[in-house]
Structures are given as C-alpha cells and as structure tokens.
Design an enzyme around this catalytic site. Structure first.
Site, short mmCIF file in Angstrom:
data_model
loop_
_atom_site.label_atom_id
_atom_site.label_comp_id
_atom_site.label_asym_id
_atom_site.label_seq_id
_atom_site.Cartn_x
_atom_site.Cartn_y
_atom_site.Cartn_z
CG HIS A 109 -14.98 -4.66 -62.75
ND1 HIS A 109 -14.78 -5.97 -63.15
CD2 HIS A 109 -13.83 -4.02 -63.07
CE1 HIS A 109 -13.57 -6.11 -63.67
NE2 HIS A 109 -12.97 -4.94 -63.64
CB CYS A 117 -26.84 11.76 -63.01
SG CYS A 117 -27.45 12.99 -64.17
P1 OAD Z 1 -15.13 -15.47 -64.90
O1 OAD Z 1 -16.48 -15.98 -65.27
O2 OAD Z 1 -14.20 -15.07 -66.00
O3 OAD Z 1 -14.35 -16.55 -64.02
C1 OAD Z 1 -14.96 -17.16 -62.89
C2 OAD Z 1 -13.94 -18.10 -62.28
O4 OAD Z 1 -14.53 -18.63 -61.11
C3 OAD Z 1 -13.57 -19.31 -63.16
O5 OAD Z 1 -12.15 -19.45 -63.19
C4 OAD Z 1 -14.23 -20.50 -62.48
O6 OAD Z 1 -13.47 -21.69 -62.58
C5 OAD Z 1 -14.27 -20.03 -61.04
N1 OAD Z 1 -15.35 -20.62 -60.25
C6 OAD Z 1 -16.60 -20.99 -60.63
N2 OAD Z 1 -17.31 -21.47 -59.60
C7 OAD Z 1 -16.50 -21.41 -58.51
C8 OAD Z 1 -16.64 -21.76 -57.14
N3 OAD Z 1 -17.76 -22.29 -56.65
N4 OAD Z 1 -15.58 -21.56 -56.32
C9 OAD Z 1 -14.42 -21.03 -56.79
N5 OAD Z 1 -14.23 -20.68 -58.07
C10 OAD Z 1 -15.24 -20.87 -58.93
O7 OAD Z 1 -15.37 -14.26 -63.89
P2 OAD Z 1 -14.37 -13.10 -63.45
O8 OAD Z 1 -12.96 -13.60 -63.40
O9 OAD Z 1 -14.94 -12.49 -62.23
O10 OAD Z 1 -16.18 -7.54 -65.99
O11 OAD Z 1 -14.52 -12.08 -64.64
C11 OAD Z 1 -13.80 -10.87 -64.56
C12 OAD Z 1 -14.57 -9.78 -65.24
O12 OAD Z 1 -14.93 -10.19 -66.55
C13 OAD Z 1 -15.92 -9.46 -64.60
O13 OAD Z 1 -15.83 -8.57 -63.51
C14 OAD Z 1 -16.69 -8.87 -65.72
C15 OAD Z 1 -16.32 -9.86 -66.80
O14 OAD Z 1 -16.43 -9.45 -68.09
C16 OAD Z 1 -16.97 -6.60 -66.52
O15 OAD Z 1 -18.15 -6.80 -66.79
C17 OAD Z 1 -16.27 -5.29 -66.72
#
Ligand code: OAD
Length: 234
Positions: A109, A117
């Site tokens: 990502h 640019c």
């Molecule tokens: P999310 O915010 O959707 O999910 C984070 C996950 O991490 C959740 O399931 C939490 O339960 C878990 N979590 C939180 N704290 C934790 C810890 N200490 N240990 C283990 N797990 C924990 O984030 P992503 O799945 O990364 O994309 O989101 C995916 C994409 O959506 C991102 O890359 C971003 C976002 O929109 C773009 O911006 C294109």
C-alpha cells in the site's frame, strides 16, 4: 514448527498498534476521524490536495516519534536467523518493519516516507512535509508530487510478485489485519488453494477472515510474535 523454510508474513495496522500508530477500524481508529472519500482516494487529491497532503504530512511526522515494538523486532530476528526465506508483505505505510530489522519487505500500500511525481513518475525519499509548492527534484514541476500511497480505487504494488510468493510458501502468517480490505484479505485463500502451506492468524480478536486459517492465536502481536518466532527457530 521449526521446519518451515519459506515464510510469507502479511501485516496490517495491528502490528504497529503497540508502537502508538493508530489502526483504521478499531475504536478511535483513523477512519472514525477522517472519511476515506476525503483523504484516501485519487478524487479527494484532485478536489482538495492540501487536505490530503496535510493528512499524510501529519502521519509522516508521527513516524519520527514512534519506535518498533516486540512484534517488529521478532520478525527481524526471524529473517536473520531462519535457515530459509522470510518475506514481509505489509499493508502498513510506516517504516517500523525496516527499523525492527527486517529487510525483505513489500509495501503493497506504499510508504509514508516517499512521494512520487505524477509528471515524471520518479519516486523520492521524503522525510518531511510535502505540499503543492514542493518541487519535483527530477523534472522541477510544481504541484506534481503526491504521497507514494495506494489510495482506494488504485492497484496495490507488486501484486504479481506477491502472488508468486504466496503460492510458493510453506507457512503464511497474517498479523494485525481486520481481513476486510482486498486483495490482502484474499491472500489466505490463495495460499490454501495453491498447496499445503500452514496458515496462522495472529490478531487481537478473530478477524473477518479468521475461519480461513488453519490456526489462530488471539492477543497482542507484541506478546504473541516473540513466542511464535521462538517456536519457528527452535
Ligand atoms: P484495520 O484497522 O482494519 O485492522 C487492524 C486489526 O488489528 C484489527 O483486527 C484489530 O483487532 C487488530 N489489532 C489491534 N491491535 C492489535 C495488537 N496489538 N496486536 C494484534 N492485532 C491488533 O487495519 P488493516 O487491516 O491494516 O488501506 O487495514 C487494511 C487497510 O485498510 C489499510 O492498509 C488501509 C486501510 O484502509 C489503505 O489506506 C489503502
């Protein structure tokens, strides 16, 4: 556990949560404070580039005040000590895996610490603020630099390479991702369809895709990952 030689690790915002980087969808997460349509789409950047640049400037500046946690450093140790290959495919745009000692990282990502640019398409390391007055160091155009981030509606980086790695791995570990954003959410199914690799989810709570994993470990990544890495290196 100690027999795996080709490990792919998918990480999401949860792996950096204990470092103080906000996740997206948890309580108080980034998407509760900002609308995706305002800050994370090509249309938003066309409509209001200052707002989008400011959103990423704030997050870029925050990187200077956070440190890798025990999950990042455990993954760095795994790469160094495993008699085999470890690839991190991260959805995160922070640089905490690098600072935790990993070197074989695919930022699907994009990366907060880079801009590109839109005229000459060159990518530049950019540790500080970027705005519409910033000039491209290569073609000298103004208003041409954008965050090197994959926005909603854009293709993630290096998908062909990622798919090849997923199909060839013997262990797939997914850490700290809600399993709600594709294509990353579909990686576990791809791995399982391709062969016999073991699949492990490490997440605070069962993710949307938890049932697709052969094994799940629920709790904080900073606690669970050092233990899992110890098992893999035993
Ligand atoms: P999310 O915010 O959707 O999910 C984070 C996950 O991490 C959740 O399931 C939490 O339960 C878990 N979590 C939180 N704290 C934790 C810890 N200490 N240990 C283990 N797990 C924990 O984030 P992503 O799945 O990364 O994309 O989101 C995916 C994409 O959506 C991102 O890359 C971003 C976002 O929109 C773009 O911006 C294109």
């Amino acid at each position: 556990m100690a027999s795996y030689k080709n490990i792919v690790v998918l990480t999401g915002a949860g792996v950096s949560a204990e470092s103080g980087v906000a996740t997206f969808r948890d309580n108080g997460g980034l998407w509760e404070q900002h609308r995706i349509e305002d800050v994370a789409t090509p249309e938003a950047f066309r409509r209001d580039p200052d707002m989008v640049q400011n959103f990423y400037n704030t997050r870029r500046a925050q990187l200077k005040n956070v440190e890798p946690n025990a999950a990042h450093t455990a993954l760095g140790t795994l790469e160094t000590k495993l008699d085999g290959q470890v690839t991190i495919v991260t959805q995160n745009v922070d640089n905490l895996h690098e600072r935790g000692g990993s070197t074989n990282i695919i930022h699907m990502h994009g990366e907060l610490g880079k801009v590109r640019c839109v005229c000459c398409r060159r990518v530049f390391l950019w540790p500080d603020d970027c705005d519409q007055a910033s000039q491209c160091p290569n073609c000298f155009n103004q208003s041409a630099l954008r965050p090197h981030i994959v926005w909603f509606g854009e293709m993630p980086f290096e998908m062909d390479r990622i798919e090849s790695l997923l199909c060839a791995c013997d262990l797939f570990i997914s850490i700290g991702t809600s399993g709600s954003v594709y294509p990353a959410a579909g990686f576990v199914s791809l791995v399982r369809a391709a062969g016999t690799a073991h699949t492990i989810e490490v997440n605070l709570e069962p993710s949307d895709g938890a049932s697709y994993f052969a094994e799940t470990r629920h709790g904080e990544a900073g606690t669970l990952m050092p233990l899992l890495v110890e098992e893999l290196l035993a």
